[in-house]
Scaffold this motif. Structure first.
Motif, short mmCIF file in Angstrom:
data_model
loop_
_atom_site.label_atom_id
_atom_site.label_comp_id
_atom_site.label_asym_id
_atom_site.label_seq_id
_atom_site.Cartn_x
_atom_site.Cartn_y
_atom_site.Cartn_z
N VAL A 5 0.33 -1.05 -0.14
CA VAL A 5 -0.29 0.35 0.13
C VAL A 5 1.04 1.06 -0.09
N ALA A 6 1.87 1.00 0.91
CA ALA A 6 2.70 2.11 0.41
C ALA A 6 3.42 2.87 -0.08
N SER A 7 3.94 1.62 -0.92
CA SER A 7 4.28 1.97 -2.05
C SER A 7 3.39 2.36 -3.67
N TYR A 8 2.59 1.75 -3.23
CA TYR A 8 1.11 2.07 -4.39
C TYR A 8 0.90 4.20 -4.52
N LEU A 9 0.75 4.40 -2.73
CA LEU A 9 0.70 5.93 -2.50
C LEU A 9 2.13 6.33 -2.64
N GLY A 10 3.20 5.87 -3.04
CA GLY A 10 4.14 6.95 -2.93
C GLY A 10 4.51 7.19 -1.86
N ILE A 11 4.43 6.90 -0.69
CA ILE A 11 5.53 6.91 0.55
C ILE A 11 5.93 5.69 1.50
N THR A 12 6.77 5.78 2.37
CA THR A 12 7.87 4.75 2.92
C THR A 12 6.36 4.43 3.95
N GLN A 13 7.01 3.38 4.66
CA GLN A 13 6.21 2.25 4.89
C GLN A 13 5.57 3.25 6.78
N SER A 14 7.04 3.91 7.06
CA SER A 14 6.75 4.37 8.19
C SER A 14 6.08 5.66 8.30
N SER A 15 5.84 6.36 7.64
CA SER A 15 4.62 7.42 6.98
C SER A 15 3.80 6.99 6.71
N LEU A 16 3.38 5.39 6.30
CA LEU A 16 2.28 5.13 6.35
C LEU A 16 1.62 4.63 7.46
N SER A 17 2.30 4.16 8.31
CA SER A 17 2.03 3.74 9.77
C SER A 17 1.14 5.37 10.45
N ARG A 18 2.74 6.01 10.83
CA ARG A 18 1.64 7.64 10.63
C ARG A 18 0.43 7.78 10.33
N ILE A 19 0.33 8.16 9.36
CA ILE A 19 -1.32 8.45 8.84
C ILE A 19 -2.45 7.31 9.23
N ARG A 20 -2.28 6.04 9.50
CA ARG A 20 -2.94 5.78 9.55
C ARG A 20 -2.77 5.23 10.97
N LYS A 21 -1.94 5.96 12.35
CA LYS A 21 -2.43 6.05 13.28
C LYS A 21 -3.28 7.10 14.18
N ASP A 22 -2.38 8.57 12.87
CA ASP A 22 -3.96 9.03 12.99
C ASP A 22 -5.11 9.70 12.96
N ILE A 23 -5.72 8.59 11.38
CA ILE A 23 -6.66 8.16 11.16
C ILE A 23 -7.77 7.62 12.29
#
Length: 189
Positions: free
Chosen positions: A169-187
């Motif tokens: 998912v992170a690769s598809y969105l063009g972001i790092t996995q750690s950035s995706l984890s932060r985004i998921r935590k915020d959501i």
């Protein structure tokens, strides 16, 4: 098989004789989770209609990083259309994210259907046009959205997102996995 026939009939009318011919040309196959259905460097010689599961299309960039191009879920056709049409080696991999079941139409079957069913090429052209429009509609918004918006829209448009590994998912969105984890935590807060 009815799901494939119903899908095709959205793009053109088929009589019972034509439907039986299509059914006779289609084979059923399965691919297990994480297995590659197709590998780069090979010429695709078939088109599939995914009936169960999720697949992803990916490639390796010039740095050797694996990039997820897109995901495909049930009730969709899947083919590297450029490589298929030109009969050239593909640059993409197609991998099963979950156990997958699908119908296969070989290149020979497609030629026979084209030669026998008058409106077959028109049906395939409409399906291809829809696939390309869906692709543009998926990519265009991603160019202007921030990472959080891209992720939220992905969740809204892809109900089976929870079955996909976060790295893909992170690769598809063009972001790092750690950035995706932060985004998921915020959501989820």
């Amino acid at each position: 098989m009815e799901i494939l026939i119903n899908y095709l009939q959205q793009f053109g009318n088929l009589n019972s004789q034509q439907i039986e011919l299509i059914k006779s040309k289609v084979t059923s196959r399965k691919t297990t989770k994480e297995e590659f259905y197709h590998e780069a460097g090979k010429i695709p010689n078939e088109i599939i209609f995914l009936t169960e599961g999720i697949m992803r299309v990916c490639y390796y960039n010039h740095k050797g990083d694996e990039i997820t191009k897109y995901f495909l879920s049930e009730n969709n056709f899947l083919a590297d259309i450029n490589s298929y049409n030109q009969e050239i080696p593909s640059t993409e991999y197609i991998q099963a994210i979950t156990n997958c079941e699908y119908f296969v139409l070989s290149r020979q079957a497609m030629k026979e259907l084209s030669a026998t069913i008058i409106q077959w090429d028109q049906i395939i052209a409409k399906i291809t046009a829809k696939g390309l429009a869906d692709k543009v509609n998926r990519i265009s918004p991603m160019m202007t959205e921030n990472a959080k918006e891209r992720y939220e829209n992905f969740l809204n448009s892809f109900p089976s997102a929870n079955k996909i590994p976060l790295s893909y998912v992170a690769s598809y969105l063009g972001i790092t996995q750690s950035s995706l984890s932060r985004i998921r935590k915020d959501i989820t807060l």
